[in-house]
Design a protein around this motif. Sequence first.
Motif, mmCIF file in Angstrom:
data_model
loop_
_atom_site.group_PDB
_atom_site.id
_atom_site.type_symbol
_atom_site.label_atom_id
_atom_site.label_comp_id
_atom_site.label_asym_id
_atom_site.label_seq_id
_atom_site.Cartn_x
_atom_site.Cartn_y
_atom_site.Cartn_z
ATOM 1 N N TYR A 5 92.013 140.853 22.176
ATOM 2 C CA TYR A 5 91.856 139.602 21.430
ATOM 3 C C TYR A 5 92.481 138.479 22.251
ATOM 4 N N GLY A 6 91.650 137.582 22.746
ATOM 5 C CA GLY A 6 92.135 136.490 23.585
ATOM 6 C C GLY A 6 91.781 135.138 23.023
ATOM 7 N N PHE A 7 92.591 134.152 23.384
ATOM 8 C CA PHE A 7 92.316 132.787 22.949
ATOM 9 C C PHE A 7 93.025 131.788 23.852
ATOM 10 N N ILE A 8 92.550 130.576 23.775
ATOM 11 C CA ILE A 8 93.210 129.430 24.412
ATOM 12 C C ILE A 8 93.612 128.501 23.281
ATOM 13 N N LEU A 9 94.872 128.132 23.270
ATOM 14 C CA LEU A 9 95.408 127.258 22.230
ATOM 15 C C LEU A 9 95.867 125.963 22.880
ATOM 16 N N GLU A 57 96.398 133.363 25.975
ATOM 17 C CA GLU A 57 96.958 134.623 25.500
ATOM 18 C C GLU A 57 95.865 135.670 25.337
ATOM 19 N N ARG A 62 93.679 142.353 17.751
ATOM 20 C CA ARG A 62 94.024 141.316 16.768
ATOM 21 C C ARG A 62 95.300 141.730 16.023
ATOM 22 N N ILE A 91 92.312 125.927 18.594
ATOM 23 C CA ILE A 91 92.293 127.301 19.095
ATOM 24 C C ILE A 91 90.849 127.713 19.352
ATOM 25 N N ARG A 92 90.625 128.251 20.530
ATOM 26 C CA ARG A 92 89.298 128.721 20.900
ATOM 27 C C ARG A 92 89.399 130.182 21.313
ATOM 28 N N ARG A 93 88.666 131.033 20.631
ATOM 29 C CA ARG A 93 88.603 132.466 20.931
ATOM 30 C C ARG A 93 87.853 132.664 22.243
ATOM 31 N N ILE A 94 88.326 133.594 23.062
ATOM 32 C CA ILE A 94 87.691 133.874 24.349
ATOM 33 C C ILE A 94 87.504 135.377 24.522
ATOM 34 N N ASP A 95 86.571 135.730 25.399
ATOM 35 C CA ASP A 95 86.396 137.108 25.828
ATOM 36 C C ASP A 95 86.830 137.191 27.274
#
Length: 104
Positions: A5-9, A57, A62, A91-95
């Motif tokens: 589970y990755g994201f950019i905040l 991150e 999750r 917050i944007r979810r990333i793969d």
Amino acid sequence: MSEPYGFILKAHTRAEKSAAFEALFRGYVEASRAEPGCIEYHMLRDAEDPTLFIFFEVWASREHLEVHSALPHMQRFHTQRMDYLREDFAIRRIDMLSPASGPN
């Protein structure tokens, strides 16, 4: 098996609170990286806008992120975040398409 589970905040801080925000989160980086399930944890600052902090991150799942977010210091910050921020987090979810940078 859970997916990473990755994201950019993005955190836009109030100008007068940027130094305090930076100091607070600098203290969290190494501890967060040592948590079970942390694959990547990076705190960045925009070179053109010193009030903009970016977090990259990736967690093993999750559920690992939820454990991290439930820690007392993270809960405390969450309730006080608008004291530091001029707008709430974006917050944007990333793969992740490439392997982790460290030996995880």
